[in-house]
Write a protein that holds these residues in place. Structure first.
Motif, PDB file in Angstrom:
ATOM      1  N   ASN A  57       0.813  -1.216   0.000  1.00  0.00           N
ATOM      2  CA  ASN A  57       0.000   0.000   0.000  1.00  0.00           C
ATOM      3  C   ASN A  57       0.844   1.264   0.000  1.00  0.00           C
ATOM      4  OD1 ASN A  57      -1.577   2.259   1.554  1.00  0.00           O
ATOM      5  ND2 ASN A  57      -3.123   0.931   0.619  1.00  0.00           N
ATOM      6  N   HIS A  58       1.842   1.330   0.886  1.00  0.00           N
ATOM      7  CA  HIS A  58       2.705   2.514   0.925  1.00  0.00           C
ATOM      8  C   HIS A  58       4.011   2.225   1.651  1.00  0.00           C
ATOM      9  CE1 HIS A  58       0.362   2.933   4.756  1.00  0.00           C
ATOM     10  NE2 HIS A  58       1.533   3.324   5.222  1.00  0.00           N
ATOM     11  N   ILE A  59       4.937   3.145   1.468  1.00  0.00           N
ATOM     12  CA  ILE A  59       6.189   3.142   2.230  1.00  0.00           C
ATOM     13  C   ILE A  59       6.126   4.342   3.156  1.00  0.00           C
ATOM     14  CG2 ILE A  59       8.688   3.469   2.084  1.00  0.00           C
ATOM     15  CD1 ILE A  59       8.526   2.162  -0.689  1.00  0.00           C
TER      16      ILE A  59
ATOM     17  N   ILE B  82       3.826   7.227  -1.089  1.00  0.00           N
ATOM     18  CA  ILE B  82       4.810   7.459  -0.044  1.00  0.00           C
ATOM     19  C   ILE B  82       4.094   8.196   1.060  1.00  0.00           C
ATOM     20  CG2 ILE B  82       6.952   8.625   0.587  1.00  0.00           C
ATOM     21  CD1 ILE B  82       7.755   8.354  -2.401  1.00  0.00           C
ATOM     22  N   GLU B  83       4.166   7.645   2.263  1.00  0.00           N
ATOM     23  CA  GLU B  83       3.530   8.274   3.425  1.00  0.00           C
ATOM     24  C   GLU B  83       4.594   9.062   4.175  1.00  0.00           C
ATOM     25  OE1 GLU B  83       0.595   6.682   6.905  1.00  0.00           O
ATOM     26  OE2 GLU B  83       2.533   5.705   6.803  1.00  0.00           O
ATOM     27  N   LEU B  84       4.465  10.363   4.181  1.00  0.00           N
ATOM     28  CA  LEU B  84       5.401  11.213   4.913  1.00  0.00           C
ATOM     29  C   LEU B  84       4.827  11.437   6.303  1.00  0.00           C
ATOM     30  CD1 LEU B  84       6.076  13.707   1.993  1.00  0.00           C
ATOM     31  CD2 LEU B  84       7.580  11.852   2.763  1.00  0.00           C
TER      32      LEU B  84
ATOM     33  N   HIS C  99      10.804   4.429   7.538  1.00  0.00           N
ATOM     34  CA  HIS C  99      10.274   4.058   8.847  1.00  0.00           C
ATOM     35  C   HIS C  99       9.543   2.718   8.823  1.00  0.00           C
ATOM     36  CE1 HIS C  99       7.331   4.348  12.227  1.00  0.00           C
ATOM     37  NE2 HIS C  99       8.391   4.804  12.855  1.00  0.00           N
ATOM     38  N   HIS C 100       8.696   2.489   7.811  1.00  0.00           N
ATOM     39  CA  HIS C 100       7.977   1.223   7.714  1.00  0.00           C
ATOM     40  C   HIS C 100       7.512   0.960   6.278  1.00  0.00           C
ATOM     41  CE1 HIS C 100       4.575   4.076   8.446  1.00  0.00           C
ATOM     42  NE2 HIS C 100       3.922   3.280   7.608  1.00  0.00           N
ATOM     43  N   VAL C 101       7.112  -0.273   6.030  1.00  0.00           N
ATOM     44  CA  VAL C 101       6.507  -0.660   4.757  1.00  0.00           C
ATOM     45  C   VAL C 101       5.129  -1.211   5.083  1.00  0.00           C
ATOM     46  CG1 VAL C 101       6.688  -2.159   2.735  1.00  0.00           C
ATOM     47  CG2 VAL C 101       8.756  -1.211   3.759  1.00  0.00           C
TER      48      VAL C 101
ATOM     49  N   ILE D 101       6.939  -3.500   9.902  1.00  0.00           N
ATOM     50  CA  ILE D 101       5.913  -3.804   8.900  1.00  0.00           C
ATOM     51  C   ILE D 101       4.546  -3.351   9.413  1.00  0.00           C
ATOM     52  CG2 ILE D 101       4.724  -5.618   7.596  1.00  0.00           C
ATOM     53  CD1 ILE D 101       7.580  -5.488   6.706  1.00  0.00           C
ATOM     54  N   GLU D 102       3.843  -2.583   8.603  1.00  0.00           N
ATOM     55  CA  GLU D 102       2.465  -2.211   8.892  1.00  0.00           C
ATOM     56  C   GLU D 102       1.566  -3.114   8.052  1.00  0.00           C
ATOM     57  OE1 GLU D 102       1.491   1.831   7.798  1.00  0.00           O
ATOM     58  OE2 GLU D 102      -0.536   1.701   8.609  1.00  0.00           O
ATOM     59  N   LEU D 103       0.568  -3.705   8.681  1.00  0.00           N
ATOM     60  CA  LEU D 103      -0.454  -4.444   7.933  1.00  0.00           C
ATOM     61  C   LEU D 103      -1.729  -3.636   8.029  1.00  0.00           C
ATOM     62  CD1 LEU D 103       0.268  -8.111   9.126  1.00  0.00           C
ATOM     63  CD2 LEU D 103       1.076  -6.962   7.052  1.00  0.00           C
TER      64      LEU D 103
HETATM   65 CO    CO Z   1       1.882   3.738   7.239  1.00  0.00          CO
END
Ligand code: CO
Length: 137
Positions: A6-8, A54-56, A79-81, A128-130
């Protein structure tokens, strides 16, 4: 099983400055309006790309969970994927059954669906974000 990426997530000292970098250095042209997520202690804005976002993430308040990260990485850093899953509660139970350390309970993420985070020690040092797939996808 994880689905679409979904995003980085990238922690930054300033979302506006980071967006300017993606605009001027990389030619990105689609940005979302940054917004506060007080419950998570962050301010968030997205760079929209053809295949992902990209999530800032900027700290919000002096107890923000990303303050430590930015102390160690003053210019910001990855920071996470985030990967999508069909059902967040099933995903949490399954990850725990497989021995992973899930950080906290499912909570509302920046896309308005429930998310969990899995400790970096379980995934080669990557947080890791789910995220439950938004229903309109
Ligand atoms: Co996120």
């Amino acid at each position: 099983m994880i689905g679409r990426m979904n995003h980085i997530g990238i922690a930054v000292p300033s979302i506006e400055a980071a967006m300017e970098t993606y605009r001027t250095l990389y030619g990105a042209s689609e940005f979302t309006q940054p917004f506060d997520m007080p419950a998570q202690g962050v301010r968030v804005g997205f760079v929209n790309l053809p295949n992902t976002q990209i999530e800032l993430i900027e700290p919000l308040g002096d107890t923000s969970p990303i303050l430590n990260f930015l102390e160690k990485n003053p210019r910001g850093g990855q920071h996470h994927v985030c990967f999508e899953v069909a059902d967040i509660h099933e995903a949490k139970a399954e990850m725990e059954r497989r021995g992973a350390k899930v950080l906290g309970e499912p909570r509302l993420g920046a896309h308005g669906t429930l998310v969990i985070f899995v400790h970096p020690k379980d995934s080669n040092g990557v947080l890791i974000e789910l995220m439950e797939t938004p229903k309109d996808h």
